[in-house]
Scaffold this active site. Structure first.
Site, PDB file in Angstrom:
ATOM      1  N   GLU A 175       0.848  -1.214  -0.089  1.00 56.48           N
ATOM      2  CA  GLU A 175       0.033   0.072   0.113  1.00 56.48           C
ATOM      3  C   GLU A 175       0.987   1.224  -0.042  1.00 56.48           C
ATOM      4  O   GLU A 175       0.326   2.319   0.142  1.00 56.48           O
ATOM      5  CB  GLU A 175      -1.095  -0.096   1.393  1.00 56.48           C
ATOM      6  CG  GLU A 175      -0.308  -0.035   2.595  1.00 56.48           C
ATOM      7  CD  GLU A 175      -0.007  -1.277   3.227  1.00 56.48           C
ATOM      8  OE1 GLU A 175       0.678  -2.101   2.290  1.00 56.48           O
ATOM      9  OE2 GLU A 175      -0.089  -1.505   4.574  1.00 56.48           O
ATOM     10  N   SER A 225       8.345  -8.997   5.301  1.00 52.13           N
ATOM     11  CA  SER A 225       9.171  -8.873   6.484  1.00 52.13           C
ATOM     12  C   SER A 225       8.807 -10.459   7.215  1.00 52.13           C
ATOM     13  O   SER A 225       7.784 -10.884   6.999  1.00 52.13           O
ATOM     14  CB  SER A 225       8.978  -8.025   7.610  1.00 52.13           C
ATOM     15  OG  SER A 225       7.694  -7.855   7.736  1.00 52.13           O
ATOM     16  N   CYS A 280      16.193  -7.075  -0.209  1.00 48.79           N
ATOM     17  CA  CYS A 280      16.322  -8.352   0.552  1.00 48.79           C
ATOM     18  C   CYS A 280      17.616  -9.017   0.407  1.00 48.79           C
ATOM     19  O   CYS A 280      18.067  -9.906   1.055  1.00 48.79           O
ATOM     20  CB  CYS A 280      15.128  -9.222   0.538  1.00 48.79           C
ATOM     21  SG  CYS A 280      15.109  -9.958  -1.082  1.00 48.79           S
TER      22      CYS A 280
HETATM   23  P1  NAD Z   1       5.972  -5.930   5.218  1.00 48.87           P
HETATM   24  O1  NAD Z   1       6.018  -7.310   5.751  1.00 48.87           O
HETATM   25  O2  NAD Z   1       5.496  -4.717   5.888  1.00 48.87           O
HETATM   26  O3  NAD Z   1       4.757  -5.785   4.187  1.00 48.87           O
HETATM   27  C1  NAD Z   1       4.490  -6.949   3.109  1.00 48.87           C
HETATM   28  C2  NAD Z   1       3.202  -7.087   2.692  1.00 48.87           C
HETATM   29  O4  NAD Z   1       2.492  -7.484   3.892  1.00 48.87           O
HETATM   30  C3  NAD Z   1       2.557  -5.845   2.247  1.00 48.87           C
HETATM   31  O5  NAD Z   1       1.786  -6.288   1.247  1.00 48.87           O
HETATM   32  C4  NAD Z   1       1.642  -5.338   3.404  1.00 48.87           C
HETATM   33  O6  NAD Z   1       0.428  -4.673   3.066  1.00 48.87           O
HETATM   34  C5  NAD Z   1       1.473  -6.721   4.244  1.00 48.87           C
HETATM   35  N1  NAD Z   1       1.156  -6.671   5.560  1.00 48.87           N
HETATM   36  C6  NAD Z   1       1.741  -5.820   6.364  1.00 48.87           C
HETATM   37  N2  NAD Z   1       1.622  -5.969   7.811  1.00 48.87           N
HETATM   38  C7  NAD Z   1       0.665  -6.937   7.681  1.00 48.87           C
HETATM   39  C8  NAD Z   1      -0.048  -7.607   8.697  1.00 48.87           C
HETATM   40  N3  NAD Z   1       0.338  -7.156  10.210  1.00 48.87           N
HETATM   41  N4  NAD Z   1      -0.953  -8.744   8.364  1.00 48.87           N
HETATM   42  C9  NAD Z   1      -0.942  -8.977   7.314  1.00 48.87           C
HETATM   43  N5  NAD Z   1      -0.290  -8.391   5.974  1.00 48.87           N
HETATM   44  C10 NAD Z   1       0.372  -7.434   6.476  1.00 48.87           C
HETATM   45  O7  NAD Z   1       7.326  -5.458   4.246  1.00 48.87           O
HETATM   46  P2  NAD Z   1       7.681  -4.295   3.493  1.00 48.87           P
HETATM   47  O8  NAD Z   1       8.241  -3.344   4.742  1.00 48.87           O
HETATM   48  O9  NAD Z   1       6.750  -3.933   2.473  1.00 48.87           O
HETATM   49  O10 NAD Z   1       8.935  -5.021   2.762  1.00 48.87           O
HETATM   50  C11 NAD Z   1      10.413  -4.914   3.063  1.00 48.87           C
HETATM   51  C12 NAD Z   1      10.554  -6.548   3.845  1.00 48.87           C
HETATM   52  O11 NAD Z   1      10.446  -7.295   2.784  1.00 48.87           O
HETATM   53  C13 NAD Z   1      11.984  -6.822   4.305  1.00 48.87           C
HETATM   54  O12 NAD Z   1      12.136  -7.328   5.639  1.00 48.87           O
HETATM   55  C14 NAD Z   1      12.489  -7.216   3.234  1.00 48.87           C
HETATM   56  O13 NAD Z   1      13.626  -8.116   3.316  1.00 48.87           O
HETATM   57  C15 NAD Z   1      11.492  -8.088   2.617  1.00 48.87           C
HETATM   58  N6  NAD Z   1      11.710  -8.703   1.492  1.00 48.87           N
HETATM   59  C16 NAD Z   1      12.043  -9.976   1.282  1.00 48.87           C
HETATM   60  C17 NAD Z   1      12.333 -10.475  -0.208  1.00 48.87           C
HETATM   61  C18 NAD Z   1      12.696 -12.163  -0.345  1.00 48.87           C
HETATM   62  O14 NAD Z   1      12.247 -12.463  -1.324  1.00 48.87           O
HETATM   63  N7  NAD Z   1      13.125 -12.690   0.544  1.00 48.87           N
HETATM   64  C19 NAD Z   1      12.021  -9.710  -1.254  1.00 48.87           C
HETATM   65  C20 NAD Z   1      12.077  -8.370  -0.919  1.00 48.87           C
HETATM   66  C21 NAD Z   1      11.572  -7.833   0.125  1.00 48.87           C
END
Ligand code: NAD
Length: 498
Positions: A175, A225, A280
């Site tokens: 978002e 995350s 990541c």
């Molecule tokens: P995030 O976990 O905050 O959000 C990811 C998704 O989850 C979003 O679509 C968000 O709307 C949703 N979300 C957030 N909180 C939620 C909740 N409480 N319940 C359900 N859904 C929820 O991650 P971010 O800040 O957007 O991205 C960064 C993170 O992603 C870092 O930790 C990074 O390492 C990781 N990442 C991992 C990879 C991989 O392939 N391993 C790739 C890119 C990013």
């Protein structure tokens, strides 16, 4: 103000009572708002997907591939527009945004091979008059939930194989930067995808939970995350869905005494500070082996970091831009403070940096921290910012133990000229993606992407053959035709082919 809405049934489709703000990280101001969906918006998207999926799956794979070929051409044509839009919401520099799109495009290219990739197997004469064959069939409606840091690449990792295999797909993008995912959907419709096969629903936890609970969604791919990945994995799996959930990371770069130091430093700088460390597969920890290596590495890093240019996304000379939000900037600054309190040395402090003319932007200069110890929380946690930590090791074995013991196991790199060390390292390290003199070992599109330990929950990785396996299920047919042999006697024992 620009308002970003859901994309359902091939058109923009408002819905939901809450709104989120989209910031311009360069200037620190709200530039748009996004509608946050709810259970009813999600239900509409699923209905649209369910209605469109059977005809799409019934289309021969060559024709589905043709849509992917058209899509690839359209993404290339719109590369500049997409890169600028992406950079304006994420903050990464435009050249880096192009890389984000290109890495996704690579997976679209891979998905163009779907007629071959979906082929089953056949054994003639597995028993008397009996032939056996296997089919790969799509699952139906699948969904993807993506993070802010790769708003083109990660949606494309998921939707390209899912759709090419004959599924309908619901994308729930971050978002924080949702505009590019909507453009990706519009372009796929322009490429010839029937309306309803791809739907985009914006939102936060409310929509994520609705996805996880909806009985007609058969598989969910998540990237974000680790705590959220684990939660999404558990809730979706408990509802009987196929799940793959990629989490956070803390990637180590081990520098051996025999490494090409100039090349290693150039590689480490790009991997640590590129995209303001919001990858990541960034390299936020370096592990020099031996005191002499540590001193040489530190001196070179200090010299080269002074030359880095932090700038706005459209500055072609900038090495990286702002981080995504004010909250994230404050969180990174907290970690730098914590690192100092825990006893490590802040060699270069990136806090307090202001870019002239953009004083309200979410900028941080590069930070370098030395004398990090493995029991420090600032080392154990993912910081996800332009912060590089030096964790010194006395021996190769000690260096190997750090990424192996760390809670995350996404990527790792070894810098050396010694093949024996390289081979042993690749074999023993408990990390999913390994680079030997390659700082960001993101696998090419025809291999698969996935980390170990708390970096990945589930069995099948993103894209490559794992992507095809994730978005299809195998059916095995054992067949016998009456003309294939004599009438068989009734039998009450388990049939064998003996
Ligand atoms: P995030 O976990 O905050 O959000 C990811 C998704 O989850 C979003 O679509 C968000 O709307 C949703 N979300 C957030 N909180 C939620 C909740 N409480 N319940 C359900 N859904 C929820 O991650 P971010 O800040 O957007 O991205 C960064 C993170 O992603 C870092 O930790 C990074 O390492 C990781 N990442 C991992 C990879 C991989 O392939 N391993 C790739 C890119 C990013």
């Amino acid at each position: 103000m620009r308002s970003i809405t859901h994309f359902i049934g091939g058109e923009t489709s408002p819905g939901g009572h809450r709104k989120g703000q989209i910031f311009a990280p360069t200037i620190g101001e709200v530039q748009a708002e996004v509608q946050l969906g709810d259970t009813s918006v999600l239900a509409r998207a699923v209905d649209s997907a369910k209605a469109a999926q059977p005809a799409w799956a019934a289309m021969n794979p060559q024709r589905r591939a043709r849509v992917m070929f058209n899509y690839k051409a359209l993404l290339e044509k719109h590369m500049d527009e997409l890169a600028e839009l992406l950079a304006s919401e994420h903050g990464k520099v435009v050249a880096d945004a192009r890389g984000d799109i290109q890495r996704g495009l690579d997976v679209v290219e891979f998905a163009c091979g779907v007629p071959h990739l979906m082929k089953g197997e056949y054994t003639e004469g597995a028993g008397p008059g009996i032939d056996v064959y296997s089919l790969r069939q799509p699952l139906g409606v699948c969904a993807g939930i993506t993070p802010f840091n790769f708003p083109a690449m990660i949606p494309l990792w998921m939707l390209a194989p899912a759709i090419a295999c004959g599924n309908a797909f619901i994308l729930k993008p971050s978002e924080r930067d949702p505009s590019v995912p909507v453009r990706l959907a519009e372009l796929l419709i322009e490429a010839g995808l029937p309306a309803g096969v791809l739907n985009v629903v914006h939102g936060d936890k409310e929509v994520v939970d609705a996805i996880l609970d909806h009985p007609d969604i058969k598989a969910v791919s998540f990237v974000g995350s680790s705590d959220i990945a684990q939660y999404v994995y558990g809730r979706g799996a408990a509802a009987g869905k196929r799940m793959q959930c990629m989490g956070g990371a803390k990637n180590h770069g081990i520098v051996m005494p025999d490494a090409d130091m100039d090349q290693a430093v150039a590689d480490i700088l790009g991997a640590a500070y590129g995209s303001a460390g919001e990858r990541c597969m960034a390299l936020p920890v370096v592990v020099p082996v031996g005191d002499a290596t540590a001193e040489a590495l530190r001196d070179k890093l200090v010299t080269e970091i002074e030359k880095l240019r932090v700038g706005v996304s459209t500055d072609p000379e900038a090495h990286y831009g702002p981080v995504v939000s004010a909250q994230h900037k404050a969180r990174i600054e907290d970690y730098i403070r914590m690192a100092a309190e825990e006893g490590s040395e802040i060699v270069i402090d990136g806090r307090g940096f202001a870019l002239q003319g953009y004083e309200d932007g979410y900028f941080l200069a590069p930070t370098l921290i030395d004398h990090v110890k493995p029991d420090m929380k600032s080392y154990q946690d993912e910081i996800f910012g332009p912060v590089l930590q030096i964790l010194r090791a006395a021996t190769f074995d000690e260096a190997l133990s750090y990424p192996t013991r760390h809670q995350y196991g996404n990527g790792v790199a070894l810098f050396t000229r010694n093949g024996d060390f390289a081979r042993e390292f690749a074999q023993k390290v408990e990390v999913g993606m390994v680079g030997i003199n390659v700082p960001i070992p993101v696998p090419v599109s025809y291999y698969s992407f996935g980390g170990w330990k708390r970096s990945g929950f589930g069995d099948l990785n993103q894209y490559g053959m794992d992507g095809i396996r994730f978005y299809t299920r195998t059916k095995t047919v054992t067949q016998r035709w009456p003309s294939g042999g004599a009438v068989l006697d009734q039998s009450f024992v388990i049939p064998t082919m003996r």
